[in-house]
Design an enzyme around this catalytic site. Sequence first.
Site, PDB file in Angstrom:
ATOM      1  N   GLY A  11       0.805  -1.214   0.000  1.00 51.66           N
ATOM      2  CA  GLY A  11       0.000   0.000   0.000  1.00 51.66           C
ATOM      3  C   GLY A  11       0.837   1.262   0.000  1.00 51.66           C
ATOM      4  O   GLY A  11       2.035   1.226   0.210  1.00 51.66           O
ATOM      5  N   THR A  12       0.177   2.386  -0.299  1.00 50.49           N
ATOM      6  CA  THR A  12       0.769   3.714  -0.148  1.00 50.49           C
ATOM      7  C   THR A  12       1.491   4.212  -1.397  1.00 50.49           C
ATOM      8  O   THR A  12       2.066   3.443  -2.157  1.00 50.49           O
ATOM      9  CB  THR A  12       1.762   3.766   1.041  1.00 50.49           C
ATOM     10  OG1 THR A  12       1.069   3.491   2.251  1.00 50.49           O
ATOM     11  CG2 THR A  12       2.417   5.119   1.180  1.00 50.49           C
ATOM     12  N   THR A  13       1.457   5.529  -1.566  1.00 48.57           N
ATOM     13  CA  THR A  13       2.313   6.217  -2.527  1.00 48.57           C
ATOM     14  C   THR A  13       2.905   7.432  -1.839  1.00 48.57           C
ATOM     15  O   THR A  13       2.179   8.229  -1.250  1.00 48.57           O
ATOM     16  CB  THR A  13       1.531   6.680  -3.764  1.00 48.57           C
ATOM     17  OG1 THR A  13       0.835   5.575  -4.344  1.00 48.57           O
ATOM     18  CG2 THR A  13       2.481   7.265  -4.806  1.00 48.57           C
ATOM     19  N   SER A 142       3.299   1.160  -3.514  1.00 47.87           N
ATOM     20  CA  SER A 142       2.685   0.413  -4.612  1.00 47.87           C
ATOM     21  C   SER A 142       2.239   1.304  -5.757  1.00 47.87           C
ATOM     22  O   SER A 142       2.121   0.854  -6.895  1.00 47.87           O
ATOM     23  CB  SER A 142       1.486  -0.383  -4.084  1.00 47.87           C
ATOM     24  OG  SER A 142       0.557   0.483  -3.447  1.00 47.87           O
TER      25      SER A 142
END
EC number: 3.4.25.1
Length: 213
Positions: A11-13, A142
């Site tokens: 997860g996450t950007t 991701s």
Amino acid sequence: MPEQYQESMTGTTTVGLVFAGGVILATEKRATMGYMIASKRAKKVYQIADRIGMTIAGGVGDAQQLARIITVECNLYQIRRSREITVGAASTLLSNYLNQNRYFPYYVQLLVGGIDDHGPSVYSVDAMGGATKEEDIVSTGSGSPMAYGVLEDRYRPGMNEDEAVELAVRALRSAMKRDAGSGEGIHVVVITKDRYENVSEETIKKHLAKTIA
């Protein structure tokens, strides 16, 4: 690398970029637990020194503990040496701590960015303690492939602050459109020699409107 570790990093950007006179650190706000959205207001940017920030991707508990540890270490550095810690030194402290724990790793991927007497800079730090100084742009998480597509296409050296904020917002919006682990809004921090500032929601909305136009 254990499969569960790889899954925890999906997860996450996060985005970091250098502009004329400072650094932008930006993230989205979604936190996931498997296929569930666990939080829509997750904090992913932490101020660890007067002019240094850190973004997080990976396990929330691990990242929060590291943020507390490195903030204390940066404060101790200033007290013991009577001067502000540099961005490179903060990255090295974090890198050393992670490397010491490499057999029981923290499930994180971090960006450390800020400004010091050497100018603005951004470092990426992985779970094994590897630290790399990035010349201009960097993204983790991701959604980073989508973010990199925008950053590589539109970044140019010497951008001003307003242009850099807009680029960070544009890159995150692109990631949020295609990555299930990213979403729920954008958090942007501007770091210059004069201030560490959380960009207002109104300013972010203004830049989002430009990306849609």
